[in-house]
Motif scaffolding. Structure first.
Motif, PDB file in Angstrom:
ATOM      1  N   GLN A   1      40.835 -22.899  41.919  1.00 19.87           N
ATOM      2  CA  GLN A   1      41.089 -21.721  41.114  1.00 19.87           C
ATOM      3  C   GLN A   1      42.263 -20.905  41.652  1.00 19.87           C
ATOM      4  N   LEU A   2      42.365 -20.805  42.956  1.00 17.75           N
ATOM      5  CA  LEU A   2      43.463 -20.029  43.544  1.00 17.75           C
ATOM      6  C   LEU A   2      44.811 -20.674  43.269  1.00 17.75           C
ATOM      7  N   ASP A   3      44.827 -21.980  43.157  1.00 17.82           N
ATOM      8  CA  ASP A   3      46.080 -22.693  42.915  1.00 17.82           C
ATOM      9  C   ASP A   3      46.574 -22.526  41.484  1.00 17.82           C
ATOM     10  N   ARG A   4      45.674 -22.162  40.566  1.00 22.21           N
ATOM     11  CA  ARG A   4      46.089 -22.143  39.162  1.00 22.21           C
ATOM     12  C   ARG A   4      45.988 -20.780  38.495  1.00 22.21           C
ATOM     13  N   ARG A   5      45.376 -19.807  39.141  1.00 17.79           N
ATOM     14  CA  ARG A   5      45.155 -18.517  38.494  1.00 17.79           C
ATOM     15  C   ARG A   5      45.921 -17.386  39.160  1.00 17.79           C
ATOM     16  N   ASN A   6      46.265 -16.386  38.344  1.00 13.67           N
ATOM     17  CA  ASN A   6      46.651 -15.093  38.872  1.00 13.67           C
ATOM     18  C   ASN A   6      45.391 -14.248  38.817  1.00 13.67           C
ATOM     19  N   LEU A   7      44.725 -14.142  39.941  1.00 13.10           N
ATOM     20  CA  LEU A   7      43.400 -13.538  39.953  1.00 13.10           C
ATOM     21  C   LEU A   7      43.443 -12.018  39.817  1.00 13.10           C
ATOM     22  N   SER A   8      42.498 -11.506  39.056  1.00 12.23           N
ATOM     23  CA  SER A   8      42.329 -10.057  38.961  1.00 12.23           C
ATOM     24  C   SER A   8      41.627  -9.562  40.220  1.00 12.23           C
ATOM     25  N   ASP A   9      41.633  -8.244  40.424  1.00  8.79           N
ATOM     26  CA  ASP A   9      40.943  -7.685  41.588  1.00  8.79           C
ATOM     27  C   ASP A   9      39.451  -7.997  41.554  1.00  8.79           C
ATOM     28  N   SER A  10      38.870  -7.983  40.358  1.00 11.53           N
ATOM     29  CA  SER A  10      37.431  -8.267  40.253  1.00 11.53           C
ATOM     30  C   SER A  10      37.130  -9.700  40.685  1.00 11.53           C
ATOM     31  N   GLU A  11      38.017 -10.642  40.330  1.00 12.00           N
ATOM     32  CA  GLU A  11      37.821 -12.034  40.724  1.00 12.00           C
ATOM     33  C   GLU A  11      38.040 -12.226  42.227  1.00 12.00           C
ATOM     34  N   VAL A  12      39.063 -11.545  42.766  1.00 11.86           N
ATOM     35  CA  VAL A  12      39.322 -11.630  44.205  1.00 11.86           C
ATOM     36  C   VAL A  12      38.128 -11.104  44.987  1.00 11.86           C
ATOM     37  N   PHE A  13      37.576  -9.976  44.533  1.00 12.09           N
ATOM     38  CA  PHE A  13      36.442  -9.377  45.234  1.00 12.09           C
ATOM     39  C   PHE A  13      35.216 -10.275  45.135  1.00 12.09           C
ATOM     40  N   ALA A  14      35.016 -10.913  43.976  1.00  8.66           N
ATOM     41  CA  ALA A  14      33.892 -11.843  43.813  1.00  8.66           C
ATOM     42  C   ALA A  14      34.046 -13.030  44.762  1.00  8.66           C
ATOM     43  N   MET A  15      35.268 -13.521  44.895  1.00  6.24           N
ATOM     44  CA  MET A  15      35.528 -14.637  45.805  1.00  6.24           C
ATOM     45  C   MET A  15      35.298 -14.222  47.256  1.00  6.24           C
ATOM     46  N   PHE A  16      35.743 -12.996  47.589  1.00  6.46           N
ATOM     47  CA  PHE A  16      35.542 -12.500  48.955  1.00  6.46           C
ATOM     48  C   PHE A  16      34.047 -12.448  49.286  1.00  6.46           C
ATOM     49  N   LYS A  17      33.253 -11.917  48.371  1.00  6.84           N
ATOM     50  CA  LYS A  17      31.809 -11.805  48.613  1.00  6.84           C
ATOM     51  C   LYS A  17      31.174 -13.185  48.783  1.00  6.84           C
ATOM     52  N   LYS A  18      31.636 -14.142  47.997  1.00  7.66           N
ATOM     53  CA  LYS A  18      31.096 -15.504  48.112  1.00  7.66           C
ATOM     54  C   LYS A  18      31.472 -16.116  49.472  1.00  7.66           C
ATOM     55  N   LEU A  19      32.702 -15.900  49.903  1.00 10.63           N
ATOM     56  CA  LEU A  19      33.132 -16.411  51.208  1.00 10.63           C
ATOM     57  C   LEU A  19      32.346 -15.752  52.341  1.00 10.63           C
ATOM     58  N   GLU A  20      32.039 -14.468  52.204  1.00 14.60           N
ATOM     59  CA  GLU A  20      31.231 -13.773  53.202  1.00 14.60           C
ATOM     60  C   GLU A  20      29.809 -14.346  53.242  1.00 14.60           C
ATOM     61  N   GLU A  21      29.264 -14.674  52.068  1.00 16.23           N
ATOM     62  CA  GLU A  21      27.944 -15.310  52.011  1.00 16.23           C
ATOM     63  C   GLU A  21      27.973 -16.658  52.721  1.00 16.23           C
ATOM     64  N   MET A  22      29.051 -17.409  52.492  1.00 13.36           N
ATOM     65  CA  MET A  22      29.195 -18.721  53.130  1.00 13.36           C
ATOM     66  C   MET A  22      29.297 -18.577  54.648  1.00 13.36           C
ATOM     67  N   LYS A  23      29.975 -17.518  55.085  1.00 13.00           N
ATOM     68  CA  LYS A  23      30.108 -17.252  56.524  1.00 13.00           C
ATOM     69  C   LYS A  23      28.733 -16.985  57.142  1.00 13.00           C
ATOM     70  N   GLN A  24      27.944 -16.131  56.473  1.00  7.01           N
ATOM     71  CA  GLN A  24      26.610 -15.809  56.983  1.00  7.01           C
ATOM     72  C   GLN A  24      25.706 -17.040  56.979  1.00  7.01           C
ATOM     73  N   SER A  25      25.871 -17.871  55.951  1.00  9.17           N
ATOM     74  CA  SER A  25      25.091 -19.109  55.871  1.00  9.17           C
ATOM     75  C   SER A  25      25.440 -20.040  57.029  1.00  9.17           C
ATOM     76  N   ALA A  26      26.746 -20.157  57.316  1.00 10.45           N
ATOM     77  CA  ALA A  26      27.190 -21.002  58.433  1.00 10.45           C
ATOM     78  C   ALA A  26      26.646 -20.466  59.760  1.00 10.45           C
ATOM     79  N   LYS A  27      26.662 -19.145  59.918  1.00  9.15           N
ATOM     80  CA  LYS A  27      26.139 -18.520  61.134  1.00  9.15           C
ATOM     81  C   LYS A  27      24.665 -18.848  61.323  1.00  9.15           C
ATOM     82  N   SER A  28      23.893 -18.668  60.262  1.00  4.41           N
ATOM     83  CA  SER A  28      22.447 -18.881  60.364  1.00  4.41           C
ATOM     84  C   SER A  28      22.107 -20.342  60.654  1.00  4.41           C
TER      85      SER A  28
END
Length: 247
Positions: A118-145
């Motif tokens: 998606q990052l390679d093909r889209r000009n992301l809106s702030d709402s999409e960037v923030f949604a992606m950030f939250k998902k990456l943070e969830e993935m980080k916490q999952s990796a930690k656990s």
């Protein structure tokens, strides 16, 4: 030498077979649309705009499903890329669609792949960037656990993936921790930008200015009256104790 050649030939055949298997598993296949499904984690990451789905459906009616743009799915049929195309095809009754199946070690790997696409093909809106950030943070916490490495989730790496500055990543983290639900909803809907939301929470953190005392002028006046009274009494020969008692 003969043994070496045999061993080398076996290794070569095994490598060749691995390449062939990978090619076969990732080639475009015509698949019954009923074999595909939405996955909440993948689908909710990027919103499917109704107008976009309508445009795609209209184009499919005239030209069919463009096989150069296949749906990409995991082995179990969860759609990674092509939700809008899937919805459009369903809408006009297409029964078979081109699909490329991808194999991943786990769901986080699949999510990383989707984000990359998606990052390679889209000009992301702030709402999409923030949604992606939250998902990456969830993935980080999952990796930690799970005791896995989180080196892919440093601010520098997140900034690189999201194509934002590290400072912007830090703002999003602070926003996700401190903003109220109403502010987060405004960011998610695109009503306000990440910077605007961040400014709101920083403004809320500033100490409120003390309002001027409505009686300040009266107090000031009374103070001077008291001073004048004390001076007059001193001039009249009163002691400090007598003046305080009178006050």
């Amino acid at each position: 030498m003969k043994f070496f050649n045999k061993k080398f030939g076996t290794s070569f055949e095994a490598a060749k077979q691995n390449i062939q298997n990978k090619f076969d598993s990732e080639r475009i296949q015509m698949v019954a649309i009923s074999n595909l499904k939405f996955d909440k984690d993948f689908k909710e990451l990027f919103a499917q705009e109704p107008e976009k789905v309508e445009r795609i459906a209209h184009d499919m009616k005239e030209h069919g499903f463009d096989k150069s743009q296949p749906i990409i799915a995991t082995k179990d049929g969860s759609i990674l890329d092509g939700n809008s195309r899937f919805m459009a095809a369903n809408q006009i009754g297409i029964k078979y669609v081109p699909v490329v199946y991808k194999d991943f070690a786990d769901k986080n790997e699949a999510l990383k792949y989707e984000l990359h696409l998606q990052l390679d093909r889209r000009n992301l809106s702030d709402s999409e960037v923030f949604a992606m950030f939250k998902k990456l943070e969830e993935m980080k916490q999952s990796a930690k656990s799970e005791g896995k490495s989180t080196e892919d989730f440093t601010d520098a790496k997140l900034a690189e993936q999201l194509k934002k500055s590290e400072r912007q990543v830090q703002k999003m983290r602070e926003l996700s921790k401190k903003a109220d639900e109403q502010t987060l909803d405004k960011v998610a809907s695109g009503e306000i930008t990440i910077n605007q939301a961040y400014s709101e929470i920083k403004k809320a953190e500033q100490p409120k200015e003390t309002k001027p005392n409505e009686n300040s002028s009266i107090n000031k006046s009374e103070f001077f009256k008291g001073v004048k009274f004390a001076l007059d009494e001193l001039a009249n020969g009163k002691t400090a104790e007598e003046i305080l008692a009178a006050l």
